[in-house]
Enzyme design. Structure first.
Site, PDB file in Angstrom:
ATOM      1  N   HIS A  74      -3.469  -3.782 -15.833  1.00  0.00           N
ATOM      2  CA  HIS A  74      -3.842  -4.557 -14.649  1.00  0.00           C
ATOM      3  C   HIS A  74      -5.284  -4.217 -14.273  1.00  0.00           C
ATOM      4  CE1 HIS A  74       0.498  -5.363 -13.066  1.00  0.00           C
ATOM      5  NE2 HIS A  74       0.431  -5.448 -14.385  1.00  0.00           N
TER       6      HIS A  74
ATOM      7  N   GLU B  12      -6.669  -3.295 -11.548  1.00  0.00           N
ATOM      8  CA  GLU B  12      -6.834  -2.063 -10.770  1.00  0.00           C
ATOM      9  C   GLU B  12      -6.724  -0.835 -11.657  1.00  0.00           C
ATOM     10  OE1 GLU B  12      -4.765  -5.130  -8.065  1.00  0.00           O
ATOM     11  OE2 GLU B  12      -4.696  -4.525 -10.179  1.00  0.00           O
TER      12      GLU B  12
ATOM     13  N   CYS C  86       0.100  -4.781  -7.304  1.00  0.00           N
ATOM     14  CA  CYS C  86       1.533  -4.621  -7.561  1.00  0.00           C
ATOM     15  C   CYS C  86       1.944  -3.180  -7.225  1.00  0.00           C
ATOM     16  CB  CYS C  86       1.840  -4.948  -9.019  1.00  0.00           C
ATOM     17  SG  CYS C  86       1.336  -3.652 -10.169  1.00  0.00           S
TER      18      CYS C  86
END
Length: 157
Positions: A53, A55, A83
């Site tokens: 992801h 991040e 998430c």
């Protein structure tokens, strides 16, 4: 333009560029002392890594820049609602602030919401959709794993 808006716009621009390159529409920047120290985009499709992801990619890069897994004093600016995996990683890394531009509600009509995962994780283990069981197994020989970790940490200190 406020710093928050500027950094969120940069995360959104990264997400747009990733979309143009065939990736998913997520970008993130990590900021320390008003300066961007790392950037990341969602690399799930290009790497076949479900943990890639934006991040997490940015956290990995920031940790390399700082030479430390400790990101205390850093803020994450993400294009979308992080998430649970990303939120947990940011907490474990010591990130102090998280800002995001698009909410789970914004992403839901496009299949880009993690709200159901958040809801599932809020339930007791026995009620979650994934089987989670504690099995206190210890090998018959060798040192206790956690005691050995503590011993090695103490010998370094």
């Amino acid at each position: 333009m406020s710093d928050t808006r500027r950094f969120l716009c940069e995360a959104i621009a990264l997400a747009h560029a990733n979309l143009e390159n065939g990736g998913r529409p997520f970008g993130a920047v990590i900021v320390r002392d008003g300066e961007v120290i790392a950037r990341g985009v969602n690399e799930i499709l290009s790497t076949n890594d479900p943990t890639a992801h934006a991040e997490l990619v940015a956290i990995r890069a920031a940790s390399q820049v700082l030479g430390s897994p400790n990101l205390a004093g850093c803020a994450v600016y993400a294009s979308g609602h992080p998430c649970p995996m990303c939120m947990a990683a940011m907490r474990l890394a010591g990130v102090g602030e998280v800002y995001y531009a698009y909410s789970n509600d914004d992403g839901a009509p496009y299949g880009l919401s993690t709200a159901t995962i958040y809801a599932d994780l809020a339930k007791p283990f026995a009620e979650q959709s994934m089987a989670i069981r504690h099995e206190p197994v210890r090998p018959e020989s060798g040192p206790d794993l956690y005691k050995e970790w503590r011993r090695r940490q103490a010998s370094r200190g």
